[in-house]
Design a protein around this motif. Structure first.
Motif, PDB file in Angstrom:
ATOM      1  N   ALA D  74      33.975  44.707  83.369  1.00 15.51           N
ATOM      2  CA  ALA D  74      33.496  43.578  84.150  1.00 15.51           C
ATOM      3  C   ALA D  74      32.080  43.196  83.723  1.00 15.51           C
ATOM      4  N   ARG D  75      31.284  44.197  83.353  1.00 12.50           N
ATOM      5  CA  ARG D  75      29.925  43.882  82.877  1.00 12.50           C
ATOM      6  C   ARG D  75      29.996  43.134  81.554  1.00 12.50           C
ATOM      7  N   ALA D  76      30.978  43.522  80.727  1.00  9.88           N
ATOM      8  CA  ALA D  76      31.161  42.824  79.465  1.00  9.88           C
ATOM      9  C   ALA D  76      31.482  41.370  79.744  1.00  9.88           C
ATOM     10  N   ALA D  77      32.315  41.152  80.750  1.00 10.10           N
ATOM     11  CA  ALA D  77      32.710  39.788  81.088  1.00 10.10           C
ATOM     12  C   ALA D  77      31.496  38.979  81.525  1.00 10.10           C
ATOM     13  N   ARG D  78      30.463  39.657  82.051  1.00 10.01           N
ATOM     14  CA  ARG D  78      29.255  38.931  82.466  1.00 10.01           C
ATOM     15  C   ARG D  78      28.242  38.813  81.340  1.00 10.01           C
ATOM     16  N   GLY D  79      28.595  39.343  80.161  1.00 15.20           N
ATOM     17  CA  GLY D  79      27.743  39.040  79.016  1.00 15.20           C
ATOM     18  C   GLY D  79      26.957  40.197  78.447  1.00 15.20           C
ATOM     19  N   ILE D  80      27.276  41.438  78.832  1.00 16.03           N
ATOM     20  CA  ILE D  80      26.578  42.565  78.216  1.00 16.03           C
ATOM     21  C   ILE D  80      27.424  43.129  77.083  1.00 16.03           C
ATOM     22  N   GLN D  81      26.858  43.302  75.918  1.00 12.15           N
ATOM     23  CA  GLN D  81      27.544  43.971  74.819  1.00 12.15           C
ATOM     24  C   GLN D  81      26.630  45.034  74.244  1.00 12.15           C
ATOM     25  N   ARG D  82      27.230  45.999  73.542  1.00 11.55           N
ATOM     26  CA  ARG D  82      26.400  47.050  72.972  1.00 11.55           C
ATOM     27  C   ARG D  82      27.005  47.605  71.692  1.00 11.55           C
ATOM     28  N   THR D  83      26.176  48.341  70.958  1.00 12.74           N
ATOM     29  CA  THR D  83      26.707  49.162  69.872  1.00 12.74           C
ATOM     30  C   THR D  83      26.409  50.609  70.225  1.00 12.74           C
ATOM     31  N   PHE D  84      26.920  51.534  69.415  1.00 10.24           N
ATOM     32  CA  PHE D  84      26.809  52.942  69.766  1.00 10.24           C
ATOM     33  C   PHE D  84      26.039  53.716  68.706  1.00 10.24           C
ATOM     34  N   GLN D  85      25.284  54.688  69.205  1.00 15.26           N
ATOM     35  CA  GLN D  85      24.512  55.532  68.304  1.00 15.26           C
ATOM     36  C   GLN D  85      25.442  56.290  67.361  1.00 15.26           C
ATOM     37  N   ASN D  86      26.421  57.001  67.954  1.00 11.63           N
ATOM     38  CA  ASN D  86      27.469  57.597  67.122  1.00 11.63           C
ATOM     39  C   ASN D  86      28.669  56.658  67.196  1.00 11.63           C
ATOM     40  N   LEU D  87      28.974  56.040  66.096  1.00  9.31           N
ATOM     41  CA  LEU D  87      29.898  54.912  66.029  1.00  9.31           C
ATOM     42  C   LEU D  87      31.133  55.028  66.923  1.00  9.31           C
ATOM     43  N   GLN D  88      31.482  53.927  67.560  1.00  8.81           N
ATOM     44  CA  GLN D  88      32.749  53.841  68.288  1.00  8.81           C
ATOM     45  C   GLN D  88      33.556  52.697  67.674  1.00  8.81           C
ATOM     46  N   ILE D  89      34.006  52.959  66.469  1.00  6.97           N
ATOM     47  CA  ILE D  89      34.802  51.955  65.749  1.00  6.97           C
ATOM     48  C   ILE D  89      36.274  52.192  66.079  1.00  6.97           C
ATOM     49  N   PHE D  90      37.071  51.141  66.060  1.00  9.82           N
ATOM     50  CA  PHE D  90      38.526  51.325  66.186  1.00  9.82           C
ATOM     51  C   PHE D  90      39.058  51.667  64.795  1.00  9.82           C
ATOM     52  N   PHE D  91      39.084  52.945  64.499  1.00 13.35           N
ATOM     53  CA  PHE D  91      39.434  53.352  63.136  1.00 13.35           C
ATOM     54  C   PHE D  91      40.908  53.133  62.810  1.00 13.35           C
ATOM     55  N   ASN D  92      41.695  52.825  63.833  1.00 16.69           N
ATOM     56  CA  ASN D  92      43.123  52.596  63.588  1.00 16.69           C
ATOM     57  C   ASN D  92      43.413  51.130  63.256  1.00 16.69           C
ATOM     58  N   MET D  93      42.377  50.358  62.963  1.00 12.25           N
ATOM     59  CA  MET D  93      42.588  48.936  62.678  1.00 12.25           C
ATOM     60  C   MET D  93      41.804  48.539  61.438  1.00 12.25           C
ATOM     61  N   THR D  94      42.037  47.284  61.012  1.00 14.35           N
ATOM     62  CA  THR D  94      41.243  46.758  59.911  1.00 14.35           C
ATOM     63  C   THR D  94      39.897  46.300  60.465  1.00 14.35           C
ATOM     64  N   ALA D  95      38.965  46.055  59.538  1.00 12.30           N
ATOM     65  CA  ALA D  95      37.643  45.608  59.949  1.00 12.30           C
ATOM     66  C   ALA D  95      37.755  44.284  60.708  1.00 12.30           C
ATOM     67  N   LEU D  96      38.553  43.389  60.161  1.00 10.46           N
ATOM     68  CA  LEU D  96      38.692  42.077  60.789  1.00 10.46           C
ATOM     69  C   LEU D  96      39.236  42.212  62.210  1.00 10.46           C
ATOM     70  N   GLU D  97      40.242  43.077  62.361  1.00  6.57           N
ATOM     71  CA  GLU D  97      40.827  43.260  63.694  1.00  6.57           C
ATOM     72  C   GLU D  97      39.803  43.821  64.675  1.00  6.57           C
ATOM     73  N   ASN D  98      38.930  44.717  64.181  1.00  9.21           N
ATOM     74  CA  ASN D  98      37.860  45.239  65.025  1.00  9.21           C
ATOM     75  C   ASN D  98      37.045  44.094  65.628  1.00  9.21           C
ATOM     76  N   VAL D  99      36.715  43.140  64.793  1.00 13.17           N
ATOM     77  CA  VAL D  99      35.909  42.019  65.289  1.00 13.17           C
ATOM     78  C   VAL D  99      36.749  41.122  66.190  1.00 13.17           C
ATOM     79  N   MET D 100      38.033  40.969  65.835  1.00  8.17           N
ATOM     80  CA  MET D 100      38.915  40.149  66.681  1.00  8.17           C
ATOM     81  C   MET D 100      39.007  40.723  68.089  1.00  8.17           C
ATOM     82  N   VAL D 101      39.008  42.067  68.189  1.00  9.73           N
ATOM     83  CA  VAL D 101      39.033  42.678  69.520  1.00  9.73           C
ATOM     84  C   VAL D 101      37.811  42.234  70.319  1.00  9.73           C
TER      85      VAL D 101
END
Lengths: 318, 295, 387, 254
Positions: D74-101
């Motif tokens: 819900a916070r994301a829906a209000r406009g908060i986004q973040r990155t992670f110190q130790n990566l939280q990438i969706f490793f089961n997808m392509t790079a493009l799909e990661n961004v599409m998510v």
């Protein structure tokens, strides 16, 4: 993406061809019977794979949903003279509802707790089907009337071969669509990293519930079709070992691969027919196969073979 | 009163069996976060091996028991060495599902081997101290039940001593809390994992032997005992030793009392209904701690 | 994508090819007797001796020259008591192995699941399962061998009536075999002037029955307990029965416990229990002029010799009867024409088997009467023939 | 105007106070940095702001609305986004799909159209794909479009997380050590990227150890020590603050 699209239409076409051409080499009804069971198992597995392979959740109780669907069809048509398709739909809706009710509390849990909860649910369903003899016929099972389409009674192995093959094809199409959509990406995302999925705004619980319900409905449909194809159903269909079988098919064929689920279902449906020649050693051999495949091909058959093949031809990554 | 006592005795006896199986689950889970679905098969091996050693090998009960426990422990070690470790030890580890399938495969395999080598019949072990029931306030107890309960208590005490007082036990405990940290301070976590399977198998085998005079033993007796033991372990809080004991006894009592005072028709569903309710209300189990995930 | 296609096709072909090789066997030559049995699984106490008996007698008949000058061949599949597998195996027997007759089906569930298949394929099918529904109503191609669950209960109630007992308790497992007997016990009671005043259930995996037995013990007036079940739970029940000191209430088990294993497993607890069983179990105690004596003794001798001196159970006897009736019918039909064989099975008259003397007809596809059931009692850890 | 306001925020783990009585506010369209020694509570603070942890006490508000009790999504829906110190990438997808998510919130995928692949749903998907590809080019990952995420180097994954976060068009972007593990050239590129993002109208909050980067880009710096606010102000102010110097360089240096 274009490539994915190609794989989808191409793969579907191939599956359709196999289903269409298989009758040319199937010599008799026994093979049709095995093919029908393969298709219906595959139907369950395609749904279950969405849950296990894509959403990363495990269910050890899907046989319960399969059996509930089967018994909904059996009981409503045999005891209450319902139309078979109406019974099937009610079964799917009921199973979907049950899955929804239990899913919310259960899917907050992770890993082993979820395994336990679904396992418990499946066993309870099996026990109820065994005990409510006046309704279900108890452990000896019950006879199921033929499915009717207007005046046409759908009976015989060939008819059911086409029905189950067609439904499987549609199910695979639906599953592929879903995986390659925003919903599918959300599911895969929560498998990849639940925290990151939440941070980009995915209500992970909602999606887990959604996919759990969908996979349960797939199982219910397969159960209904099974009941009508076989014209007989017993509570063994809800048993723990059956649930394990479904999960094994998915894992063996390859998690996160829809075609893997189909291949896994095919192998594990056909394998017992081959192992039966081993008589007493059948179970021992089955257990050994499971262990060995998991050790040497932890990603499952289809993804592993795909990788090997890719290395062989030296294609580009992916 | 006599009736209640009779139900309670039944529940305690069965509960103690569940507890021992649950304890086996907890041991392995702590060392590796693996749920060993072949835990019930250890119970089978314990009982069946004792029977085989006595009837086939002509060993007296007193010799057959330790031998059978040893055999079960060896099977546990082999399971870890040849089936679990190759999967876990791989770079990247193995997913929960993979390990579940492996241990389920192992349980089917073990059942297959027992069935082929020792047959499909059920067998009985002689009760350790005779069959004459003991009368307590009008309820009648098999002397073997006392053996089961007594040894369960002893096992709990021994485990408490092992984990609290011995170096290796403490190492196992440390591994369960933080595997990486344990490795860093020089604990051989692979050895810990191996030992946990051996110990857990020995426990299961012991349970199988103790209970064989009451429950009889058969190649497939482990299936349901394994599942109920798993339920007991979850009920008590996965990975908690005291929880496993409490969970096992609680399930046994609940089954007996439900069958006694409500209806026996759904007796075998009781355990699973309880577990579902508990998971809905308090997912960490009766004695399990809550954990916060680190990001 | 092409690779995927290739993989998929290859997998399908390999699977089917393997199946084909496994199945493609000579279609001419021996007479094929097909069987699907619960050789493993919870009902293996039925299927295991049945499979052993079939193998044994196919060998014996072959050594003696076969049937109508042709050798016999048994095709046996393990259904594990699972209806789904039973149906597949029935189809396999009919379509792939092209058997001439099916003798099998250890449990009622698998038998009933297979009935539509054999009726459609028009092949004679002799079931070895207990419930009456198999032959009531009569199905053209389906026969069944052993005494029905109903007859076991009738025999028990007759004994109760004779001894002036009118209040019964029923205790049974939740499996199909047990449930069928429980149902009969409740349905038939009034006909014998008996009332069922307690009814308890256990699961086939239960390891302690003291709770159920305590409830029966504390139900005032129970004069006889009808036990429905088989396997380990029955032995545990017997042990708990003695533990609770309930010997003042007569305990009857149905024929599911008909093996020495039950007595051994009960560890003395079975003493005094009564069981209606086939004559086979007490072959040596039968009167010299009893027509079943020779059949039962011959079978016992042959079975023990072939199987490491393993004690006989009545279930292997079902297979003996089914097999013999099948080959007798083939001899009379002079071949394996399915319709003729079916007709001849239906005409079976006065066949002396391990389970009794069979007289089949168009309206009775079982052919046994209550007389061939013997009431036995456990005395000194062995079966004692009462009457 | 204040985008994010934190009042009296505390979070304890067992006996340890990771964040204690912390108050500060983040103003719009600027680059803020949060610095402090290891264990100062910076990442915990991010986890509290994004709702991954629930605070022991205190209040967090976004654009004047209290969001303290809201779940992460819900916070994301209000406009908060973040990155992670130790990566939280969706490793089961392509790079493009990661961004599409990352476009999930505006795509709002619905079940039935997705299952049936209705034209509208397919079209929306294609648009999302194009937008994601643009974003990848924007963060400098143009050549990785079709790569599987698990086949990408560390530095590229850092940018991938940024692209994914940007895909949601956040008002507030929290970057947790974006330059950690990068070489000097890559760090300079990230420096430039952060400035571009801020210039595009997104408020950026940075947790970073690389002082050169921090001092170079930040409009405002908050210094934490053992979960408490040590100082805040512009780069120059913070640099001159004796408390900060003591904490960083040790007692006696002042």
């Amino acid at each position: 993406m274009r490539r994915l699209l190609d794989a989808r239409t191409g793969g579907l076409l191939a599956l359709a061809l196999i289903i269409a051409l298989l009758p040319l080499i199937l010599p008799n009804k026994f093979y049709y019977d095995v093919a029908i069971k393969t298709a219906l198992n595959a139907l369950v597995c395609v749904g279950l794979n969405l849950l296990i392979g894509y959403a990363g959740q495990i269910s050890l109780g899907h046989a319960g949903f399969f059996a509930l669907g089967g018994y909904a069809s059996a009981v409503l048509t045999a005891r209450y003279q319902w139309n078979g398709f109406a019974a099937m739909a009610v079964g799917m809706a009921g199973v979907g509802l049950l899955a929804f009710i239990v899913a919310r509390p259960i899917l907050r849990l992770r890993g082993h707790y979820l395994a336990m909860a679904t396992l418990g649910l499946g066993i309870i369903i099996a026990i109820v089907l065994n005990r409510e003899i006046p309704i279900t016929g108890g452990p000896d099972g019950m006879t199921v009337p033929a499915l009717r389409l207007g005046e046409w009674r759908l009976i015989g192995t060939t008819t059911w071969y086409w029905i189950s093959g067609g439904v499987l094809l549609i199910a695979v199409w639906l599953a592929l669509n879903l995986i390659d959509s925003g919903v599918g990406r959300a599911l895969r995302a929560l498998h990849g990293s639940e925290v990151a999925a939440e941070t980009v705004g995915i209500d992970t619980t909602r999606y887990k519930v959604l996919i759990f319900v969908i996979s349960a409905v797939f199982a219910s449909l397969a159960g209904s079709l099974f009941a009508h194809a076989e014209r007989f159903i017993t509570p063994t269909e809800a048993g723990f070992m059956r649930s394990i079988e479904f999960v094994t098919m998915v894992v063996l064929g390859g998690m996160a691969s829809t075609y893997g689920a189909v291949v896994g279902a095919a192998i594990l449906t056909v394998l017992p027919q081959l192992l039966t020649k081993l008589h007493d050693y059948e179970h021992l051999a089955f257990g050994a196969v499971l262990i060995l495949v998991m050790i040497f091909m932890p990603k499952g058959l289809v993804p592993t073979l795909q990788n090997r093949l890719r290395h062989l031809v030296g294609g580009q990554p992916r | 009163m006599a009736e209640f006592l009779q139900f309670a005795f039944s529940g305690l006896t069965v509960g103690a069996i569940y507890a021992l199986v649950a304890l086996g689950f907890a041991l392995i889970y702590n060392a590796s976060h693996v749920i060993n679905f072949a835990q019930g098969e250890f119970v089978t091996i314990g009982g069946m091996a004792t029977v085989a050693l006595m009837t086939g090998g002509g060993l007296p009960l007193l010799l057959a028991i330790p031998a059978a426990v040893m055999i079960t422990a060896l099977v546990g070690l082999a399971l870890e060495k040849f089936a679990v470790e190759p999967a876990i030890g791989r770079p990247g580890g193995a997913s929960v599902v993979t390990i579940i399938i492996i241990t389920i495969g192992a349980s089917i395999f073990i059942r297959g081997v027992v069935q082929v080598t020792l047959g499909k019949d059920f067998h009985r072990l002689p009760a350790f101290s005779g069959e004459a029931p003991i009368d307590i306030l009008g309820a009648r107890l098999q002397p073997q039940s006392l053996w089961v309960l007594g040894v369960t208590l002893l096992v709990v005490a021994a485990l408490w001593w092992f984990f609290g007082r011995t170096r290796f036990g403490k190492a196992m405990l440390a591994t369960s809390h933080n595997r990486l940290a344990a490795q860093l301070v020089g604990i051989d976590t692979r050895l810990v994992l191996l030992a946990s399977f051996g110990l857990s198998a020995a426990l299961g085998g012991l349970a199988g032997i103790l209970t064989a005079p009451i429950t009889l033993t058969k190649y497939d007796i482990g299936i349901m005992l394994g599942l109920k033991g798993f339920a007991a372990a979850i009920l008590g809080g996965l990975g908690s030793g005291p929880g496993a004991i409490v969970g096992g006894i609680a399930l046994g009592l609940a089954e007996a009392l439900a069958a006694g005072y409500i209806s026996s028709a759904y007796k075998d569903a009781v355990a699973f209904i309880i577990i579902l309710v508990v998971l809905f209300v308090r997912p960490s189990g009766l004695l399990g701690g809550r954990s916060t995930e680190r990001v | 994508m092409n690779k995927r296609n290739f993989l998929r096709t290859a997998a399908a072909l390999v699977a089917l090819g393997a199946l084909g090789i496994a199945g493609a066997q000579a279609q001419q030559g021996p007479i094929k007797i097909g069987s699907f049995l619960a050789v493993t699984g919870p009902a293996s106490f039925l299927g295991d001796p049945e499979a052993k008996t079939l193998r044994l007698y196919v060998d014996m008949v072959n050594k003696a020259g076969g049937v109508n000058g042709r050798q016999l061949q048994a095709v046996i599949y393990d259904s594990a008591g699972d209806a789904r597998q039973a149906v597949t195996f029935a189809r396999r027997l009919i379509e792939e192995d092209k058997v001439d007759i099916i003798v099998g089906g250890s449990t009622t569930g698998e038998t009933m699941a297979v009935v539509p298949v054999v009726e459609e394929a028009q092949i004679p099918f002799i079931s070895l399962a207990g419930a009456n529904v198999i032959v009531e109503p009569v199905k053209k191609w389906v026969f069944k061998m052993p005494h029905s669950d109903r007859m076991a209960v009738e025999k028990i109630y007759e004994d109760m009536k004779k001894n002036g007992k009118t209040k019964a308790a029923v205790l049974g497992g939740s499996g199909g075999f047990d449930q069928s007997c429980r149902k009969e016990a409740k349905d038939l009671a009034s006909r014998y002037g008996i009332t069922v005043i307690a009814d308890e259930t256990y699961a086939p995996t239960d390891t302690d029955m003291t709770v159920q037995l305590t409830k029966i013990k504390n139900t005032p007036g129970v004069e006889g307990i009808v036990g429905c079940g088989f396997g380990a739970p029955t032995a545990i029940t017997a042990r708990n029965y003695r533990q609770l000191g309930m010997q003042n209430i007569q305990f009857y088990f149905n024929h599911g416990v008909g093996s020495q294993q039950f007595i051994d497993g009960a560890g003395g607890g079975a003493e005094g229990m009564r069981v209606p069983v086939a004559a086979l179990l007490v072959a040596n105690q039968l009167a010299g002029n009893d027509p079943q004596k020779k059949v039962a003794e011959d079978y016992t001798r042959a079975y023990r010799a072939a199987n490491n001196n393993e004690a006989v159970s009545t279930f292997g006897g079902h297979m003996y009867d089914g097999f013999m009736i099948a080959i007798e019918a083939m001899k009379r039909a002079g071949g394996t024409d399915k319709a003729k064989v079916r007709d001849e099975i239906e005409k079976t008259k006065g066949f002396v088997g391990a389970d009794g003397i069979y007289n089949m007809s168009a309206t009775d596809h079982m052919g046994l009467t209550l007389d061939s059931f013997k009431m036995v009692e456990v005395r000194n850890n062995t079966w004692k023939l009462l009457y | 105007m204040s985008v994010l306001t934190v009042e009296n925020l505390s979070k304890g783990f067992g006996g340890v106070q990771a964040v204690a009585e912390l108050s500060f506010s983040i103003t719009e369209k600027r680059i803020h940095s949060i610095i402090g020694p290891n264990g100062a509570g910076k990442t915990t603070l991010f986890n509290l702001i994004t709702g991954i942890y629930t605070p022991s006490s205190g209040r967090i508000s976004l654009l004047g609305d209290d969001i303290t009790g809201l779940p992460t999504a819900a916070r994301a829906a209000r406009g908060i986004q973040r990155t992670f110190q130790n990566l939280q990438i969706f490793f089961n997808m392509t790079a493009l799909e990661n961004v599409m998510v990352g476009r999930h919130l505006s795509l709002r995928p619905r079940l039935l159209p997705s299952l049936l692949r209705l034209p509208a749903s397919a079209r929306a998907d294609r648009e999302t794909e194009a937008q994601a590809a643009d974003l990848m080019a924007y963060v400098g990952l143009g050549k990785w479009l079709d790569a599987d995420a698990d086949a990408m180097p560390y530095g590229a994954l850092k940018r991938l997380e940024i692209a994914r976060a940007l895909a949601a068009r956040p008002r507030l972007l929290l970057l947790d050590e974006p330059a950690a593990g990068l070489n000097a050239v890559e760090t300079a590129e990230i420096d430039e990227l952060i400035k571009r993002i801020a210039a595009g109208g997104t408020t950026v909050v940075l947790v970073e150890h690389d002082m050169k980067l921090v001092m170079g880009v930040s409009d405002h710096i908050l210094v934490l020590d053992y979960g408490r606010k040590l100082a805040d102000g512009t780069a120059a102010e913070v640099r001159a603050n004796p408390d900060v110097i003591r904490a960083y360089l040790g007692a006696g240096a002042a």
